[in-house]
Design a protein around this motif. Structure first.
Motif, mmCIF file in Angstrom:
data_model
loop_
_atom_site.group_PDB
_atom_site.id
_atom_site.type_symbol
_atom_site.label_atom_id
_atom_site.label_comp_id
_atom_site.label_asym_id
_atom_site.label_seq_id
_atom_site.Cartn_x
_atom_site.Cartn_y
_atom_site.Cartn_z
ATOM 1 N N TYR A 116 9.422 -1.944 -3.694
ATOM 2 C CA TYR A 116 9.225 -0.499 -3.558
ATOM 3 C C TYR A 116 7.775 -0.130 -3.238
ATOM 4 C CZ TYR A 116 13.732 -0.493 -5.927
ATOM 5 O OH TYR A 116 15.034 -0.721 -6.265
ATOM 6 N N ALA A 117 6.848 -1.047 -3.486
ATOM 7 C CA ALA A 117 5.416 -0.745 -3.385
ATOM 8 C C ALA A 117 4.903 -0.898 -1.956
ATOM 9 C CB ALA A 117 4.626 -1.660 -4.312
ATOM 10 N N ARG A 118 4.015 0.012 -1.600
ATOM 11 C CA ARG A 118 3.288 -0.045 -0.333
ATOM 12 C C ARG A 118 1.826 0.216 -0.668
ATOM 13 N NH1 ARG A 118 7.945 -0.582 -0.132
ATOM 14 N NH2 ARG A 118 9.455 0.013 1.480
ATOM 15 N N TYR A 119 0.963 -0.720 -0.327
ATOM 16 C CA TYR A 119 -0.469 -0.588 -0.613
ATOM 17 C C TYR A 119 -1.280 -0.833 0.646
ATOM 18 C CZ TYR A 119 -0.157 -0.118 -5.632
ATOM 19 O OH TYR A 119 0.092 0.371 -6.882
ATOM 20 N N VAL A 120 -2.352 -0.089 0.763
ATOM 21 C CA VAL A 120 -3.316 -0.293 1.841
ATOM 22 C C VAL A 120 -4.699 -0.414 1.215
ATOM 23 C CG1 VAL A 120 -1.970 0.889 3.627
ATOM 24 C CG2 VAL A 120 -3.575 2.203 2.227
ATOM 25 N N VAL A 121 -5.568 -1.119 1.936
ATOM 26 C CA VAL A 121 -6.945 -1.251 1.485
ATOM 27 C C VAL A 121 -7.874 -0.765 2.587
ATOM 28 C CG1 VAL A 121 -6.607 -3.096 -0.191
ATOM 29 C CG2 VAL A 121 -6.992 -3.686 2.191
ATOM 30 N N ALA A 122 -8.988 -0.203 2.171
ATOM 31 C CA ALA A 122 -10.070 0.152 3.088
ATOM 32 C C ALA A 122 -11.079 -0.983 2.991
ATOM 33 C CB ALA A 122 -10.703 1.478 2.682
ATOM 34 N N VAL A 123 -11.325 -1.621 4.128
ATOM 35 C CA VAL A 123 -12.204 -2.789 4.158
ATOM 36 C C VAL A 123 -13.357 -2.516 5.116
ATOM 37 C CG1 VAL A 123 -12.329 -5.257 4.678
ATOM 38 C CG2 VAL A 123 -10.252 -4.314 3.660
ATOM 39 N N LYS A 124 -14.565 -2.770 4.640
ATOM 40 C CA LYS A 124 -15.774 -2.655 5.466
ATOM 41 C C LYS A 124 -16.521 -3.976 5.384
ATOM 42 C CE LYS A 124 -20.030 0.013 6.110
ATOM 43 N NZ LYS A 124 -20.028 -0.118 7.534
ATOM 44 N N ASP A 125 -16.706 -4.590 6.516
ATOM 45 C CA ASP A 125 -17.415 -5.879 6.575
ATOM 46 C C ASP A 125 -16.818 -6.900 5.610
ATOM 47 O OD1 ASP A 125 -19.160 -4.748 8.480
ATOM 48 O OD2 ASP A 125 -20.452 -3.970 6.882
ATOM 49 N N GLY A 126 -15.497 -6.908 5.523
ATOM 50 C CA GLY A 126 -14.792 -7.883 4.687
ATOM 51 C C GLY A 126 -14.713 -7.532 3.211
ATOM 52 N N VAL A 127 -15.278 -6.400 2.819
ATOM 53 C CA VAL A 127 -15.319 -6.000 1.408
ATOM 54 C C VAL A 127 -14.408 -4.792 1.193
ATOM 55 C CG1 VAL A 127 -16.822 -5.163 -0.455
ATOM 56 C CG2 VAL A 127 -17.668 -6.870 1.173
ATOM 57 N N VAL A 128 -13.618 -4.831 0.117
ATOM 58 C CA VAL A 128 -12.750 -3.705 -0.227
ATOM 59 C C VAL A 128 -13.618 -2.559 -0.737
ATOM 60 C CG1 VAL A 128 -10.908 -2.876 -1.749
ATOM 61 C CG2 VAL A 128 -10.775 -5.174 -0.771
ATOM 62 N N VAL A 129 -13.507 -1.404 -0.060
ATOM 63 C CA VAL A 129 -14.257 -0.222 -0.481
ATOM 64 C C VAL A 129 -13.321 0.896 -0.950
ATOM 65 C CG1 VAL A 129 -16.268 -0.759 0.934
ATOM 66 C CG2 VAL A 129 -14.444 0.675 1.885
ATOM 67 N N GLY A 130 -12.016 0.653 -0.878
ATOM 68 C CA GLY A 130 -11.042 1.624 -1.351
ATOM 69 C C GLY A 130 -9.646 1.072 -1.219
ATOM 70 N N PHE A 131 -8.710 1.742 -1.883
ATOM 71 C CA PHE A 131 -7.320 1.335 -1.787
ATOM 72 C C PHE A 131 -6.425 2.513 -2.141
ATOM 73 C CE2 PHE A 131 -8.207 0.764 -6.243
ATOM 74 C CZ PHE A 131 -7.020 1.070 -6.897
ATOM 75 N N GLY A 132 -5.195 2.417 -1.712
ATOM 76 C CA GLY A 132 -4.196 3.419 -2.060
ATOM 77 C C GLY A 132 -2.844 2.756 -2.141
ATOM 78 N N GLY A 133 -2.019 3.256 -3.042
ATOM 79 C CA GLY A 133 -0.691 2.678 -3.200
ATOM 80 C C GLY A 133 0.344 3.701 -3.573
ATOM 81 N N MET A 134 1.574 3.336 -3.305
ATOM 82 C CA MET A 134 2.697 4.208 -3.652
ATOM 83 C C MET A 134 3.955 3.368 -3.772
ATOM 84 S SD MET A 134 3.372 6.068 -0.010
ATOM 85 C CE MET A 134 3.423 5.082 1.489
ATOM 86 N N TRP A 135 4.930 3.956 -4.396
ATOM 87 C CA TRP A 135 6.272 3.389 -4.439
ATOM 88 C C TRP A 135 7.164 4.276 -3.600
ATOM 89 C CZ3 TRP A 135 8.002 1.645 -9.984
ATOM 90 C CH2 TRP A 135 7.121 0.665 -10.459
ATOM 91 N N ILE A 136 8.006 3.677 -2.793
ATOM 92 C CA ILE A 136 9.003 4.421 -2.037
ATOM 93 C C ILE A 136 10.372 4.021 -2.566
ATOM 94 C CG2 ILE A 136 10.088 4.812 0.205
ATOM 95 C CD1 ILE A 136 7.345 4.381 1.492
ATOM 96 N N ILE A 137 11.085 5.016 -3.086
ATOM 97 C CA ILE A 137 12.435 4.792 -3.599
ATOM 98 C C ILE A 137 13.354 5.764 -2.879
ATOM 99 C CG2 ILE A 137 13.921 4.784 -5.634
ATOM 100 C CD1 ILE A 137 11.337 4.127 -7.260
ATOM 101 N N ILE A 138 14.263 5.191 -2.111
ATOM 102 C CA ILE A 138 15.177 5.910 -1.231
ATOM 103 C C ILE A 138 14.342 6.741 -0.259
ATOM 104 C CG2 ILE A 138 17.247 7.340 -1.040
ATOM 105 C CD1 ILE A 138 17.943 6.472 -3.918
ATOM 106 N N ASP A 139 14.282 8.058 -0.434
ATOM 107 C CA ASP A 139 13.530 8.880 0.526
ATOM 108 C C ASP A 139 12.373 9.636 -0.122
ATOM 109 O OD1 ASP A 139 15.020 10.669 -0.937
ATOM 110 O OD2 ASP A 139 15.671 11.853 0.783
ATOM 111 N N GLU A 140 11.945 9.181 -1.301
ATOM 112 C CA GLU A 140 10.805 9.811 -1.968
ATOM 113 C C GLU A 140 9.719 8.784 -2.249
ATOM 114 O OE1 GLU A 140 12.765 13.594 -4.322
ATOM 115 O OE2 GLU A 140 11.878 11.986 -5.493
ATOM 116 N N ALA A 141 8.485 9.250 -2.172
ATOM 117 C CA ALA A 141 7.338 8.397 -2.477
ATOM 118 C C ALA A 141 6.618 8.942 -3.706
ATOM 119 C CB ALA A 141 6.372 8.364 -1.294
ATOM 120 N N HIS A 142 6.121 8.025 -4.512
ATOM 121 C CA HIS A 142 5.267 8.392 -5.646
ATOM 122 C C HIS A 142 3.945 7.662 -5.442
ATOM 123 C CE1 HIS A 142 4.753 9.393 -10.098
ATOM 124 N NE2 HIS A 142 3.593 8.999 -9.633
#
Length: 150
Positions: A42-68
């Motif tokens: 259910y999880a979808r995560y993205v990372v913000a990467v600058k010069d190979g270093v994680v500078v941010g991230f965001g995540g959510m769960w998608i269940i059927i047609d809703e995201a949290h």
């Protein structure tokens, strides 16, 4: 900010995500929790990467047609450069691709910067969760976005 990529999370970024989380939240998820999200269907995560270093991230769960949206964070040294907007935009694009019709999140009532960020993307205030946060019993504002269009 130039040279920042928003990409799907991989296990090699977990330490960086944990670092940003520790710097951003009074109570953070454990390394194991983030690792488990990698195999959560259910999880979808993205990372913000600058010069190979994680500078941010965001995540959510998608269940059927809703995201949290579970968490969005930007390293303190990289705030104010639009990375939060890039992360929210990436999550919304995933929602559109996957046919999500509504997304929700909770945010501290005192976190005006985050509230304004979410409003910019069409989230609206729809309720309060009393004493939601364990560290100080602060209320959470419940926000929803119900207008997804490709």
């Amino acid at each position: 900010m130039s040279n920042v990529e928003i990409i799907p999370i991989e296990d090699k970024y977990i330490e960086g995500v944990l670092n940003v989380s520790i710097l951003s939240f009074p109570i953070t998820w454990s390394k194991e929790s983030f690792e488990q999200e990698l195999s959560n269907r259910y999880a979808r995560y993205v990372v913000a990467v600058k010069d190979g270093v994680v500078v941010g991230f965001g995540g959510m769960w998608i269940i059927i047609d809703e995201a949290h949206i579970t968490n969005i964070a930007v390293h303190p040294e990289f705030r104010g450069f639009g990375i939060g907007s890039m992360l929210v935009d990436a999550l919304i694009n995933i929602c559109k691709i996957e046919g999500v019709t509504a997304a929700t999140l909770e945010v501290r009532v005192s976190n005006f910067k985050a509230i304004n960020l979410y409003k910019k993307f069409g989230f609206v205030e729809e309720g309060i969760r009393k004493s939601y946060y364990e560290d100080n019993k602060e209320d959470a504002l419940i926000m929803w976005k119900r207008n997804f269009q490709l």
